[in-house]
Design an enzyme around this catalytic site. Structure first.
Site, PDB file in Angstrom:
ATOM      1  N   ALA A  62       0.875  -1.170   0.000  1.00 11.10           N
ATOM      2  CA  ALA A  62       0.000   0.000   0.000  1.00 11.10           C
ATOM      3  C   ALA A  62       0.914   1.223   0.000  1.00 11.10           C
ATOM      4  CB  ALA A  62      -0.896  -0.017   1.227  1.00 11.10           C
ATOM      5  N   GLY A 108      -0.752  -4.496   0.518  1.00 14.45           N
ATOM      6  CA  GLY A 108      -1.918  -4.167  -0.308  1.00 14.45           C
ATOM      7  C   GLY A 108      -1.856  -4.797  -1.692  1.00 14.45           C
ATOM      8  N   GLU A 111      -3.057  -8.255  -1.257  1.00 13.81           N
ATOM      9  CA  GLU A 111      -4.499  -8.201  -0.996  1.00 13.81           C
ATOM     10  C   GLU A 111      -5.273  -7.996  -2.302  1.00 13.81           C
ATOM     11  OE1 GLU A 111      -4.926  -6.552   3.518  1.00 13.81           O
ATOM     12  OE2 GLU A 111      -3.898  -5.217   2.137  1.00 13.81           O
ATOM     13  N   GLU A 131       2.919  -6.139   7.009  1.00 11.95           N
ATOM     14  CA  GLU A 131       2.468  -4.973   7.772  1.00 11.95           C
ATOM     15  C   GLU A 131       2.972  -4.955   9.216  1.00 11.95           C
ATOM     16  OE1 GLU A 131      -0.564  -5.269   4.428  1.00 11.95           O
ATOM     17  OE2 GLU A 131       0.629  -6.643   5.648  1.00 11.95           O
TER      18      GLU A 131
END
Length: 257
Positions: A62, A108, A111, A131
């Protein structure tokens, strides 16, 4: 050209994430993917979608810089919910989406790949949810999707240690469908996409409607809980330290606060 390059040929649509250097999943990139899905739905000629990354990575996470610009739990929760909304839309999309992963699909980026229907990886691609290395947690439903592919025990291990697995391992665990050498990636992807595109559109659409019934209702609750927890974790001192350490390329000094 924007953040995503797109083309349709022989009823195969290709979306290429083009947000250098890492194709990080920022709010802007999330919006750009959503717009392209709208266009493809409206156009109604593609029978299969390929999503891949320009440059060195599929998507290496992300957008951490964006995280530093938000200032309260609600803003972080809203960001997580926005990402989750796009990924849910992808998962329930009427056209099958194949993620083509080279380099890395992390945080991300993984994901996003997990919300696609099929994943083809290079053998040495890195996949993971790192993360916790930053003192934060996954926020785009990673805690809910990963266990569905790799099993609960392996999901705990991968998320709690923040370590990566290779494309080869991803196939063994059920996280990816196929691992190939980098020079064969395009050829194998097109082979698979062409096989799908040969089928009738109405039968493809029906299958895309039916397979998601295999998901439990717990998934929805778990995702909402994750978004809320994502917001709460960002209020901690350790999250501030972890993100700062990541940006400064040093090891974080967590105080467990």
């Amino acid at each position: 050209m924007g953040m995503i390059k797109s083309e349709i040929k022989d009823q195969i649509a290709t979306l290429t994430l083009n947000s250098p250097p890492a194709n990080a999943l920022s709010s802007k990139l999330i919006e750009a993917v959503a717009e392209k899905l709208d266009e493809l739905e409206k156009d109604n000629t593609a029978k299969v979608i390929i999503i891949k990354g320009e440059g060195k990575f599929f998507s290496a996470g992300a957008d951490i810089k964006e995280f530093t610009e938000l200032d309260h739990a609600e803003a972080y929760q809203a960001l997580a919910e926005k990402g989750q909304k796009l990924l849910k839309r992808m998962e329930y999309f009427s056209i099958p989406i194949i993620a083509v992963i080279h380099g890395a699909a992390l945080g991300g980026g993984l994901e996003l790949a997990m919300a696609c229907h099929i994943r083809i990886v290079t053998e040495d691609a890195k996949l993971g949810l790192p993360e916790l290395n930053l003192g934060i947690i996954p926020g785009f439903a990673g805690t809910q999707r990963l266990p569905q592919y790799v099993g609960v025990a392996k999901a705990y291990e991968m998320i709690l240690t923040g370590t990566f697995i290779s494309g080869k391992e991803a196939v063994q665990l059920g996280l990816a469908n196929k691992a190939v050498s980098e020079d064969k990636l395009e050829e194998e992807t097109m082979k698979l996409a062409t096989k799908v595109a040969e089928k009738s559109m109405s039968s493809i659409h029906k299958v895309m409607e039916l397979i998601p019934f295999a998901k439990t209702s717990q998934f929805e609750q778990g995702s909402l809980a994750e978004a809320k927890a994502f917001g709460e974790v960002f209020g901690t001192e350790d999250a501030k330290e972890g993100v700062q350490a990541f940006l400064e390329k040093r090891k974080p000094n967590f105080q467990d606060k």
